[in-house]
Design a protein around this motif. Structure first.
Motif, PDB file in Angstrom:
ATOM      1  N   UNK A 124       0.674  -1.103  -0.200  1.00  0.00           N
ATOM      2  CA  UNK A 124       0.338  -0.156   0.183  1.00  0.00           C
ATOM      3  C   UNK A 124       0.849   1.915  -0.434  1.00  0.00           C
ATOM      4  N   UNK A 125       0.338   2.314  -1.106  1.00  0.00           N
ATOM      5  CA  UNK A 125       1.315   3.197  -0.930  1.00  0.00           C
ATOM      6  C   UNK A 125       0.447   4.532  -0.617  1.00  0.00           C
ATOM      7  N   UNK A 126       0.476   5.638   0.004  1.00  0.00           N
ATOM      8  CA  UNK A 126      -0.265   6.556   0.744  1.00  0.00           C
ATOM      9  C   UNK A 126       1.151   7.692   0.564  1.00  0.00           C
ATOM     10  N   UNK A 127       0.532   8.633   1.061  1.00  0.00           N
ATOM     11  CA  UNK A 127       0.899  10.153   1.380  1.00  0.00           C
ATOM     12  C   UNK A 127       1.883  10.094   2.432  1.00  0.00           C
ATOM     13  N   UNK A 128       3.157  10.620   3.064  1.00  0.00           N
ATOM     14  CA  UNK A 128       3.924  10.144   4.099  1.00  0.00           C
ATOM     15  C   UNK A 128       3.061  10.633   5.174  1.00  0.00           C
TER      16      UNK A 128
END
Length: 202
Positions: A124-128
């Motif tokens: 899963x990739x999300x904002x920092x």
């Protein structure tokens, strides 16, 4: 002992039991809303075990002719659905704290889930989000399900994007029984599968 040992993202050494069943849906740090989700990729793999054998003893340090004569207990849990699909794959454990076959059987059920936790994984990739820590579940809003975070990586570039990538296992989702999804008409049991209307069991 079944505990997790790792170095946290801030450099601390963490030794703790896994929090697979922790409810984090009310904690905004571990909630991934639709607006936060950049990408998600799921994958499924074969299980490591389809049945679990366990053994326990009431006594320790017995050797010689008395070895195994007192308090030896054995138990086994078999997931027949996994056996039918993937064959016989054994996992075993020993414990000096379980004194009956029933206790070992119940423990085998939990050990099966832990052994096969990696069957359903995701990236899963999300904002920092630097405040997030491994060893906790995250709740993904679009799937209404939980994933257990095993690793976190942060990417930052000047003038570019700031992203956090989560490596997750042990997907936990709601069980949806067969039947009509819309029960707002008050029909109640009429929406459950019957022999007259087997399509509801699909």
């Amino acid at each position: 002992v079944g505990f997790e040992l790792y170095q946290d993202v801030d450099g601390d050494i963490v030794f703790k039991p896994p929090f697979y069943n922790l409810d984090t849906s009310e904690d905004e740090v571990y909630c991934i809303r639709d607006r936060d989700l950049i990408s998600i990729s799921e994958s499924e793999s074969e299980p490591e075990a389809t049945y679990v054998k366990g053994s326990g003893s009431l006594f320790q340090n017995f050797t010689g002719i008395l070895s195994g004569e007192f308090g030896t207990r054995e138990g086994k849990f078999i997931d027949w659905r996994l056996v039918a699909q993937f064959g016989w794959r054994e996992a075993s454990f020993e414990s000096n704290y379980l004194s009956s076959s029933k206790h070992i059987y119940i423990s085998g059920i939990m050990r099966m889930d832990t052994t096969n936790a990696g069957m359903r994984s995701a990236s899963i990739t999300i904002p920092l989000r630097p405040e997030m820590r491994p060893g906790y579940p995250v709740w993904v809003e679009c799937y209404d399900s939980y994933y257990y975070v095993t690793a976190i990586s942060h990417q930052f570039s000047v003038g570019g994007g700031c992203q956090t990538t989560l490596t997750c296992i042990a997907k936990r989702a709601k069980f949806l029984p067969p039947g009509m999804p819309d029960r707002s008409d008050g029909a109640g049991s009429q929406n459950l599968p019957t022999l007259d209307d087997v399509r509801l069991s699909a």
